[in-house]
Scaffold this active site. Sequence first.
Site, PDB file in Angstrom:
ATOM      1  N   ASP A 100       0.806  -1.221   0.000  1.00 33.13           N
ATOM      2  CA  ASP A 100       0.000   0.000   0.000  1.00 33.13           C
ATOM      3  C   ASP A 100       0.842   1.275   0.000  1.00 33.13           C
ATOM      4  OD1 ASP A 100      -2.155  -1.640   0.276  1.00 33.13           O
ATOM      5  OD2 ASP A 100      -2.897  -0.721   2.120  1.00 33.13           O
ATOM      6  N   ASP A 101       0.198   2.333  -0.449  1.00 29.81           N
ATOM      7  CA  ASP A 101       0.635   3.734  -0.280  1.00 29.81           C
ATOM      8  C   ASP A 101       1.634   4.224  -1.328  1.00 29.81           C
ATOM      9  OD1 ASP A 101      -1.010   3.481   1.876  1.00 29.81           O
ATOM     10  OD2 ASP A 101       0.433   4.107   3.384  1.00 29.81           O
ATOM     11  N   HIS A 133      -6.315   2.468  -3.802  1.00 25.87           N
ATOM     12  CA  HIS A 133      -6.192   2.738  -2.364  1.00 25.87           C
ATOM     13  C   HIS A 133      -6.610   4.179  -2.064  1.00 25.87           C
ATOM     14  CE1 HIS A 133      -5.007   2.168   1.717  1.00 25.87           C
ATOM     15  NE2 HIS A 133      -3.800   2.668   1.647  1.00 25.87           N
ATOM     16  N   HIS A 162      -6.033   9.356   0.459  1.00 24.45           N
ATOM     17  CA  HIS A 162      -5.733   8.593   1.672  1.00 24.45           C
ATOM     18  C   HIS A 162      -6.386   9.215   2.903  1.00 24.45           C
ATOM     19  CE1 HIS A 162      -3.635   5.842   4.362  1.00 24.45           C
ATOM     20  NE2 HIS A 162      -3.298   5.153   3.305  1.00 24.45           N
ATOM     21  N   TYR A 191      -6.758   3.091   6.122  1.00 26.37           N
ATOM     22  CA  TYR A 191      -6.899   2.746   7.558  1.00 26.37           C
ATOM     23  C   TYR A 191      -7.920   1.615   7.767  1.00 26.37           C
ATOM     24  CZ  TYR A 191      -5.023   7.439   7.272  1.00 26.37           C
ATOM     25  OH  TYR A 191      -4.277   8.541   6.895  1.00 26.37           O
ATOM     26  N   HIS A 233       3.548  -2.306   3.151  1.00 20.13           N
ATOM     27  CA  HIS A 233       3.555  -0.950   2.594  1.00 20.13           C
ATOM     28  C   HIS A 233       4.819  -0.678   1.788  1.00 20.13           C
ATOM     29  CE1 HIS A 233       0.517  -0.638   5.742  1.00 20.13           C
ATOM     30  NE2 HIS A 233       0.032   0.394   5.078  1.00 20.13           N
TER      31      HIS A 233
HETATM   32 ZN   LIG Z   1      -2.631   3.227   3.240  1.00 21.77          ZN
END
Ligand SMILES: [Zn+2]
Length: 217
Positions: free
Chosen positions: A19-20, A71, A75, A112, A162
């Site tokens: 993720d991210d 995603h 965010h 989250y 991540h």
């Molecule tokens: Zn995230």
Amino acid sequence: MKGRNYAAGREKIAALTFDDGPNTSITPLVLEKLLKYNIIGSFFAVGSNINSESEQIMKNVFRAGCEIGNHSFAHADMTKLTAEEIKKDIAETSRRIAAFTGSFPAFFRPPYIAVNDIMFENTDLPFIAGIGANDWESEVSAEERARLILDQVKDGDIILLHDMENNYATVEALDIIIPEMLGRGFGFATVSQLFEAKGIQPRRGIVYSNALQTSIY
Ligand SMILES: [Zn+2]
């Protein structure tokens, strides 16, 4: 099954997810590790990170057979957003992913892992969570991250890590996690391939950490 099947003939299947990203520091290193072990994974991209700078790594990830998921754009905690804001945020992220890869994402990972009914009602994509290792906390070492995953991973699991900026410890943890799981008989699939291999059509109202899950969490 779309793309090469890296899980064929393996006793158990799991999906590594990141993720991210995308970014030009950690995302390429994660991809390098996947290629080193001849496996694939899925990257849940944040829309605001998809730009001309990250275009090449997005394309490299996709060409390597990895899946790119949604995603969100900003965010944000989307349980605080209106239906219209949720729809706009997710649509813009999907549009940017498709602009670079030619393929729209098939899954959504809520920031989250915060969800509510408004989000379920205004998103067509199935929701994905995963088993994690607190790998956004710098004080958790690579060895500890690996141990947290290896202590709990089972057939059908989605592993949530991540590829965010500076997350070198997760890159390092992959050198422990992947060989150990291969040794235990796991194959690695994209999230799409995992559901397909298990014969599951992902449903709305579930936040999947395992393809065989039937309750919300
Ligand atoms: Zn995230």
